[in-house]
Write a protein that holds these residues in place. Structure first.
Motif, short mmCIF file in Angstrom:
data_model
loop_
_atom_site.label_atom_id
_atom_site.label_comp_id
_atom_site.label_asym_id
_atom_site.label_seq_id
_atom_site.Cartn_x
_atom_site.Cartn_y
_atom_site.Cartn_z
N PHE A 206 -4.67 6.37 3.50
CA PHE A 206 -5.96 6.97 3.12
C PHE A 206 -6.38 6.51 1.73
O PHE A 206 -7.55 6.17 1.50
N LYS A 207 -5.44 6.50 0.79
CA LYS A 207 -5.77 6.07 -0.57
C LYS A 207 -6.17 4.60 -0.61
O LYS A 207 -7.18 4.23 -1.22
N SER B 56 -0.79 7.30 1.84
CA SER B 56 -0.84 5.93 1.32
C SER B 56 -1.98 5.15 1.94
O SER B 56 -2.73 4.45 1.25
N TYR C 153 0.78 -1.24 0.00
CA TYR C 153 0.00 0.00 0.00
C TYR C 153 0.81 1.29 0.00
O TYR C 153 0.28 2.34 -0.37
N TYR D 126 -9.55 4.20 2.14
CA TYR D 126 -10.75 5.01 2.02
C TYR D 126 -11.10 5.41 0.58
O TYR D 126 -12.23 5.81 0.32
N ILE D 127 -10.14 5.32 -0.32
CA ILE D 127 -10.42 5.61 -1.73
C ILE D 127 -10.53 4.33 -2.53
O ILE D 127 -11.53 4.09 -3.21
N ASP D 128 -9.50 3.48 -2.46
CA ASP D 128 -9.50 2.23 -3.22
C ASP D 128 -10.31 1.12 -2.54
O ASP D 128 -10.59 0.09 -3.16
N LYS D 129 -10.67 1.32 -1.25
CA LYS D 129 -11.48 0.36 -0.49
C LYS D 129 -10.85 -1.03 -0.44
O LYS D 129 -11.52 -2.05 -0.53
N ARG D 130 -9.54 -1.07 -0.26
CA ARG D 130 -8.83 -2.35 -0.21
C ARG D 130 -8.79 -2.85 1.23
O ARG D 130 -8.67 -2.08 2.18
#
Length: 255
Positions: free
Chosen positions: A206-207, A204, A156, A210-214
């Motif tokens: 947050f992306k 990293s 990540y 919360y963005i990529d939902k991984r």
């Protein structure tokens, strides 16, 4: 052969390895658990490899210890815990225990340092020490197995994915910044390091979350952790960002 136990005596038969060069820890745990549950233990020692192998073959099992109750085999230590209704977590289960231990000890140490230095538990330095000591403990977790950490980190971290060696540098940067912040020294080195790795780390996490939902495991407490990536890792990075801004501001009298 194990004997049948009457319901009134609450007896159990335990077979465990007790050799000159090996004392089975799970055998000791099984005996302790049985005794704490109120059982009288008929304790059989397997004192050689040959004796152990013969026992395993006779009962069609692969490991010791083995516990028997009422003529029935219960099994090893984990099976015994399940028999008594105790929780037996799976190796892959999520656990926040390492994080709780780290932050709890960091807080207690910060309180202790504040008391020793100022005669008071709650001071400004208590808060600073808490974050700095937490950083040091988290760095130690990563440095125990830096190879595993760097591998999980690559899942990540945005900078590590571009420059793989950053995964090996990160724990040392966190450790150096943490130690200097505990000492309150060389702020001009500690603050930029904390601010840099904290900002990259927060972005990293947050992306990824919360963005990529991984759904990923967090490398914040080492590469073998079962802590999910998210709040804990984000908190770690936000603490470093805060200290990276706070320490120079305080050092230069801006507050």
């Amino acid at each position: 052969m194990p004997k049948d136990n009457s319901q009134s005596t609450r007896e159990a038969v335990l077979y465990r390895m007790v050799m000159d060069d090996h004392l089975c820890p799970y055998g000791l745990k099984s005996k302790d658990l049985l005794e704490r549950e109120g059982y009288e233990v008929e304790d059989h020692h397997l004192t050689s490899r040959a004796e152990t192998d013969a026992f395993l073959e006779e009962h069609g099992v692969e490991t010791t210890p083995q516990t028997f109750m009422d003529g029935e085999r219960i099994g090893g230590y984990e099976a015994l815990r399940k028999h008594f209704g105790q929780d037996v977590p799976d190796e892959d289960d999520t656990s926040y225990q390492p994080v709780i231990a780290i932050f709890s000890m960091a807080l207690l140490m910060a309180l202790g340092l504040s008391w020793a230095s100022f005669g008071s538990l709650f001071t400004l330095r208590t808060f600073e020490w808490f974050i700095a000591i937490s950083m040091c403990f988290l760095a130690v977790q990563k440095l125990q197995d830096i190879e595993s950490f760097s591998t999980m980190f690559l899942n990540y971290d945005l900078l590590a994915q571009r420059w793989v060696r950053y995964g090996y540098v990160y724990p040392f940067g966190e450790a150096i910044a943490g130690v200097l912040m505990v000492a309150g020294a060389l702020v001009w080195i500690a603050a930029p390091i904390a601010l840099f790795i904290g900002t990259i780390g927060a972005a990293s996490v947050f992306k990824a979350v919360y963005i990529d939902k991984r759904e990923l495991k967090c490398a914040c407490v080492g590469g073998a952790s079962n802590v999910p990536l998210g709040f804990v890792s984000l908190t770690e990075n936000l603490m470093m960002i805060f200290m990276g801004l706070w320490m120079p501001a305080r050092a230069f009298g801006w507050f």
